[in-house]
Enzyme design. Structure first.
Site, PDB file in Angstrom:
ATOM      1  N   GLY A 287      33.582  48.747  26.572  1.00  0.00           N
ATOM      2  CA  GLY A 287      34.225  48.381  25.323  1.00  0.00           C
ATOM      3  C   GLY A 287      33.387  48.582  24.082  1.00  0.00           C
ATOM      4  CD  GLN A 288      27.531  50.009  22.546  1.00  0.00           C
ATOM      5  OE1 GLN A 288      27.180  50.237  23.703  1.00  0.00           O
ATOM      6  NE2 GLN A 288      26.683  49.954  21.543  1.00  0.00           N
ATOM      7  CB  SER A 289      34.236  51.029  19.646  1.00  0.00           C
ATOM      8  OG  SER A 289      34.137  49.863  18.855  1.00  0.00           O
TER       9      SER A 289
ATOM     10  CG  ASP B  49      35.159  42.259  14.870  1.00  0.00           C
ATOM     11  OD1 ASP B  49      36.221  42.843  14.571  1.00  0.00           O
ATOM     12  OD2 ASP B  49      34.397  42.639  15.770  1.00  0.00           O
TER      13      ASP B  49
ATOM     14  CG  HIS C  94      27.861  45.419  18.139  1.00  0.00           C
ATOM     15  ND1 HIS C  94      27.738  46.729  18.564  1.00  0.00           N
ATOM     16  CD2 HIS C  94      29.120  45.043  18.454  1.00  0.00           C
ATOM     17  CE1 HIS C  94      28.882  47.135  19.091  1.00  0.00           C
ATOM     18  NE2 HIS C  94      29.736  46.123  19.048  1.00  0.00           N
ATOM     19  CG  LEU C  95      25.424  38.390  20.323  1.00  0.00           C
ATOM     20  CD1 LEU C  95      25.567  38.542  21.823  1.00  0.00           C
ATOM     21  CD2 LEU C  95      24.267  37.462  19.994  1.00  0.00           C
ATOM     22  CG  HIS C  96      31.385  41.152  20.114  1.00  0.00           C
ATOM     23  ND1 HIS C  96      32.417  41.587  19.320  1.00  0.00           N
ATOM     24  CD2 HIS C  96      30.843  42.256  20.687  1.00  0.00           C
ATOM     25  CE1 HIS C  96      32.510  42.903  19.405  1.00  0.00           C
ATOM     26  NE2 HIS C  96      31.557  43.337  20.234  1.00  0.00           N
TER      27      HIS C  96
ATOM     28  CG  ASN D 221      31.478  44.662  24.735  1.00  0.00           C
ATOM     29  OD1 ASN D 221      31.579  43.947  25.714  1.00  0.00           O
ATOM     30  ND2 ASN D 221      32.215  44.507  23.662  1.00  0.00           N
TER      31      ASN D 221
END
Length: 119
Positions: free
Chosen positions: A98-100, A36, A105-107, A92
């Protein structure tokens, strides 16, 4: 879900295609993991399916195998990063959560103590 497998306007699709550079931490046949650019922990890696889907729910509906692959690649990267089994996985879904970038996608977060609730 859309029949399209990529979205030319999606940042993560362009990273998967190699047209936008990324610090790749791992990959599999179905997923790509990269660091990230705004890390929230010492280890902060995003794991994305190679196929474009908007969020984790859509990915699960499209292919449970691809969803499992995202999680398994995150585990592999966590092992490579020597997180000793101490890490957090976060999806998210939706702007309010909070998904932008609207590509599932997995954090993968690790390398520091995590608090609960996360915020």
């Amino acid at each position: 879900m859309s029949a399209a497998t990529t979205d030319p306007d999606c940042l993560f699709c362009r990273i998967v295609a190699g047209s936008v550079p990324a610090d790749v931490a791992g990959e599999s046949g179905h997923s790509l993991a990269f660091r990230d650019l705004d890390p929230q922990a010492p280890t902060h890696v995003l794991v994305v399916p190679r196929r474009h889907v908007a969020n984790a729910g859509e990915l699960a509906e499209a292919s449970a195998d691809e969803l499992a692959d995202v999680v398994l690649l995150a585990r592999t990267v966590a092992e490579q990063e020597e997180l000793d089994g101490d890490y957090r996985l976060v999806f998210n879904t939706g702007e309010g959560a909070g998904q932008s970038v609207f590509h599932a996608h997995l954090h993968l977060l690790g390398g520091r103590s995590m608090k609960w609730p996360p915020g």
